[in-house]
Design a protein around this motif. Structure first.
Motif, PDB file in Angstrom:
ATOM      1  N   PRO A   1       1.014  -1.386  -0.081  1.00 43.98           N
ATOM      2  CA  PRO A   1      -0.071   0.047   0.039  1.00 43.98           C
ATOM      3  C   PRO A   1       0.868   1.361   0.073  1.00 43.98           C
ATOM      4  CG  PRO A   1      -0.820  -1.551   1.717  1.00 43.98           C
ATOM      5  CD  PRO A   1       0.546  -2.124   0.989  1.00 43.98           C
ATOM      6  N   GLU A   2       0.319   2.274  -0.699  1.00 43.78           N
ATOM      7  CA  GLU A   2       1.147   3.486  -0.905  1.00 43.78           C
ATOM      8  C   GLU A   2       1.262   4.286   0.499  1.00 43.78           C
ATOM      9  OE1 GLU A   2       1.494   6.823  -4.337  1.00 43.78           O
ATOM     10  OE2 GLU A   2      -0.387   6.226  -4.111  1.00 43.78           O
ATOM     11  N   ALA A   3       0.018   4.369   1.090  1.00 39.97           N
ATOM     12  CA  ALA A   3       0.025   5.267   2.382  1.00 39.97           C
ATOM     13  C   ALA A   3      -0.321   4.430   3.566  1.00 39.97           C
ATOM     14  CB  ALA A   3      -1.205   6.548   2.380  1.00 39.97           C
ATOM     15  N   PRO A   4      -0.248   4.925   4.911  1.00 37.57           N
ATOM     16  CA  PRO A   4      -0.471   4.096   6.055  1.00 37.57           C
ATOM     17  C   PRO A   4      -2.298   3.868   6.182  1.00 37.57           C
ATOM     18  CG  PRO A   4       1.014   5.815   6.511  1.00 37.57           C
ATOM     19  CD  PRO A   4       0.593   6.321   5.008  1.00 37.57           C
ATOM     20  N   GLN A   5      -2.772   4.766   5.379  1.00 39.26           N
ATOM     21  CA  GLN A   5      -4.728   5.036   5.473  1.00 39.26           C
ATOM     22  C   GLN A   5      -4.974   3.686   4.574  1.00 39.26           C
ATOM     23  OE1 GLN A   5      -2.899   7.704   4.549  1.00 39.26           O
ATOM     24  NE2 GLN A   5      -3.871   8.630   3.040  1.00 39.26           N
ATOM     25  N   ASP A   6      -4.204   3.675   3.478  1.00 37.17           N
ATOM     26  CA  ASP A   6      -4.314   2.485   2.495  1.00 37.17           C
ATOM     27  C   ASP A   6      -4.254   1.190   3.083  1.00 37.17           C
ATOM     28  OD1 ASP A   6      -5.243   4.172   0.443  1.00 37.17           O
ATOM     29  OD2 ASP A   6      -3.256   4.407  -0.357  1.00 37.17           O
ATOM     30  N   GLU A   7      -3.114   1.063   3.764  1.00 32.72           N
ATOM     31  CA  GLU A   7      -2.576  -0.207   4.430  1.00 32.72           C
ATOM     32  C   GLU A   7      -3.773  -0.488   5.658  1.00 32.72           C
ATOM     33  OE1 GLU A   7       0.977  -2.288   6.549  1.00 32.72           O
ATOM     34  OE2 GLU A   7       1.257  -0.272   6.132  1.00 32.72           O
ATOM     35  N   GLU A   8      -4.341   0.405   6.140  1.00 34.83           N
ATOM     36  CA  GLU A   8      -5.262   0.324   7.301  1.00 34.83           C
ATOM     37  C   GLU A   8      -6.668  -0.394   6.855  1.00 34.83           C
ATOM     38  OE1 GLU A   8      -8.937   1.147   9.853  1.00 34.83           O
ATOM     39  OE2 GLU A   8      -8.193   2.605   8.067  1.00 34.83           O
ATOM     40  N   ARG A   9      -7.055   0.338   5.478  1.00 41.35           N
ATOM     41  CA  ARG A   9      -8.202  -0.050   4.870  1.00 41.35           C
ATOM     42  C   ARG A   9      -8.037  -1.389   4.415  1.00 41.35           C
ATOM     43  NH1 ARG A   9      -8.142   5.524   1.775  1.00 41.35           N
ATOM     44  NH2 ARG A   9      -9.376   6.778   3.101  1.00 41.35           N
ATOM     45  N   ILE A  10      -6.911  -2.018   3.789  1.00 46.38           N
ATOM     46  CA  ILE A  10      -6.627  -3.218   3.465  1.00 46.38           C
ATOM     47  C   ILE A  10      -6.760  -4.241   4.320  1.00 46.38           C
ATOM     48  CG2 ILE A  10      -5.041  -4.715   2.228  1.00 46.38           C
ATOM     49  CD1 ILE A  10      -4.244  -2.297   0.515  1.00 46.38           C
ATOM     50  N   THR A  11      -6.197  -3.772   5.577  1.00 44.98           N
ATOM     51  CA  THR A  11      -6.189  -4.676   6.668  1.00 44.98           C
ATOM     52  C   THR A  11      -7.494  -4.955   7.321  1.00 44.98           C
ATOM     53  OG1 THR A  11      -3.910  -3.954   7.586  1.00 44.98           O
ATOM     54  CG2 THR A  11      -5.405  -4.954   9.294  1.00 44.98           C
ATOM     55  N   ARG A  12      -8.460  -4.010   7.158  1.00 42.86           N
ATOM     56  CA  ARG A  12      -9.739  -4.051   7.646  1.00 42.86           C
ATOM     57  C   ARG A  12     -10.592  -4.901   6.833  1.00 42.86           C
ATOM     58  NH1 ARG A  12     -12.630   1.325   7.994  1.00 42.86           N
ATOM     59  NH2 ARG A  12     -14.258   0.027   8.524  1.00 42.86           N
ATOM     60  N   LEU A  13     -10.456  -4.917   5.352  1.00 41.44           N
ATOM     61  CA  LEU A  13     -11.081  -5.737   4.361  1.00 41.44           C
ATOM     62  C   LEU A  13     -10.652  -7.033   4.592  1.00 41.44           C
ATOM     63  CD1 LEU A  13     -12.540  -5.867   1.680  1.00 41.44           C
ATOM     64  CD2 LEU A  13     -10.642  -5.455   0.676  1.00 41.44           C
ATOM     65  N   LEU A  14      -9.236  -7.274   4.560  1.00 40.32           N
ATOM     66  CA  LEU A  14      -8.969  -8.584   4.533  1.00 40.32           C
ATOM     67  C   LEU A  14      -9.167  -9.297   6.070  1.00 40.32           C
ATOM     68  CD1 LEU A  14      -5.492  -8.418   2.879  1.00 40.32           C
ATOM     69  CD2 LEU A  14      -7.743  -8.967   1.929  1.00 40.32           C
ATOM     70  N   SER A  15      -9.322  -8.535   6.824  1.00 41.62           N
ATOM     71  CA  SER A  15      -9.825  -9.109   8.292  1.00 41.62           C
ATOM     72  C   SER A  15     -11.258  -9.266   8.510  1.00 41.62           C
ATOM     73  CB  SER A  15      -9.062  -8.707   9.621  1.00 41.62           C
ATOM     74  OG  SER A  15     -10.001  -7.204   9.448  1.00 41.62           O
ATOM     75  N   GLY A  16     -11.995  -8.999   7.395  1.00 44.68           N
ATOM     76  CA  GLY A  16     -13.241  -9.170   7.627  1.00 44.68           C
ATOM     77  C   GLY A  16     -14.074  -8.158   8.396  1.00 44.68           C
ATOM     78  N   ASP A  17     -13.695  -7.059   8.626  1.00 45.94           N
ATOM     79  CA  ASP A  17     -13.997  -6.029   9.308  1.00 45.94           C
ATOM     80  C   ASP A  17     -15.812  -6.069   9.398  1.00 45.94           C
ATOM     81  OD1 ASP A  17     -14.970  -3.524  10.612  1.00 45.94           O
ATOM     82  OD2 ASP A  17     -13.382  -2.586  10.187  1.00 45.94           O
ATOM     83  N   PRO A  18     -16.654  -6.379  10.370  1.00 46.02           N
ATOM     84  CA  PRO A  18     -17.770  -6.235   9.996  1.00 46.02           C
ATOM     85  C   PRO A  18     -18.524  -5.112   9.807  1.00 46.02           C
ATOM     86  CG  PRO A  18     -17.451  -6.390  12.588  1.00 46.02           C
ATOM     87  CD  PRO A  18     -16.039  -6.467  11.578  1.00 46.02           C
ATOM     88  N   SER A  19     -17.994  -3.934   9.967  1.00 44.94           N
ATOM     89  CA  SER A  19     -18.268  -2.483   9.730  1.00 44.94           C
ATOM     90  C   SER A  19     -18.213  -2.239   8.280  1.00 44.94           C
ATOM     91  CB  SER A  19     -17.645  -1.615  10.540  1.00 44.94           C
ATOM     92  OG  SER A  19     -16.487  -1.204  10.109  1.00 44.94           O
ATOM     93  N   LEU A  20     -17.656  -3.154   7.366  1.00 42.62           N
ATOM     94  CA  LEU A  20     -17.858  -2.889   5.783  1.00 42.62           C
ATOM     95  C   LEU A  20     -18.916  -3.774   5.149  1.00 42.62           C
ATOM     96  CD1 LEU A  20     -13.663  -3.034   5.472  1.00 42.62           C
ATOM     97  CD2 LEU A  20     -15.381  -1.077   5.642  1.00 42.62           C
ATOM     98  N   THR A  21     -19.418  -3.449   4.115  1.00 37.75           N
ATOM     99  CA  THR A  21     -20.476  -4.272   3.395  1.00 37.75           C
ATOM    100  C   THR A  21     -19.893  -3.991   1.853  1.00 37.75           C
ATOM    101  OG1 THR A  21     -22.560  -4.770   2.898  1.00 37.75           O
ATOM    102  CG2 THR A  21     -22.213  -2.343   3.044  1.00 37.75           C
ATOM    103  N   ILE A  22     -20.274  -4.803   1.194  1.00 37.40           N
ATOM    104  CA  ILE A  22     -19.942  -4.924  -0.286  1.00 37.40           C
ATOM    105  C   ILE A  22     -21.420  -4.733  -0.993  1.00 37.40           C
ATOM    106  CG2 ILE A  22     -19.127  -5.980  -2.364  1.00 37.40           C
ATOM    107  CD1 ILE A  22     -17.300  -7.309  -0.625  1.00 37.40           C
ATOM    108  N   ALA A  23     -21.662  -3.808  -2.014  1.00 35.82           N
ATOM    109  CA  ALA A  23     -22.951  -3.443  -2.571  1.00 35.82           C
ATOM    110  C   ALA A  23     -22.399  -3.136  -4.067  1.00 35.82           C
ATOM    111  CB  ALA A  23     -23.684  -2.645  -2.074  1.00 35.82           C
TER     112      ALA A  23
END
Length: 109
Positions: free
Chosen positions: A60-82
């Motif tokens: 990831p290019e930026a720390p916030q991108d790394e944090e977002r990817i980590t959330r996505l890959l860990s199955g963060d329940p506050s995220l949804t796909i639509a």
């Protein structure tokens, strides 16, 4: 390769790895010739493409991108796909997006 859609029949045939390898070689040669470092970036919205790039050693290019990817890959329940409302029904042309549930549901009542 903005907004590319690959028909199902042509997926998983190794085209992307060959294109990335070719691009990396060309960019590497340019960097060597100009003696200027080069940076390759990719704006990715498809999880499969993201995973592939991560497996190829891209970071990831930026720390916030790394944090977002980590959330996505860990199955963060506050995220949804639509998909977008009224999106085309052909699955290969359908566009899927990742949203914060709170943002998505606040926007749509």
């Amino acid at each position: 390769m903005n907004d590319r859609i690959v028909a199902e029949a042509y997926r998983d045939q190794g085209v992307a790895p060959k294109m990335i390898t070719m691009a990396e070689k060309m960019i590497g040669q340019y960097a060597q010739e100009t003696q200027r470092p080069q940076v390759v970036t990719a704006e990715v919205s498809q999880v499969t493409v993201l995973l592939w790039l991560l497996n190829q050693g891209y970071k990831p290019e930026a720390p916030q991108d790394e944090e977002r990817i980590t959330r996505l890959l860990s199955g963060d329940p506050s995220l949804t796909i639509a998909s977008a409302p009224g999106d085309e029904q052909e699955i290969e042309k359908r566009q899927w997006f990742i949203f914060e549930k709170s943002v998505l549901y606040d926007a749509h009542g």
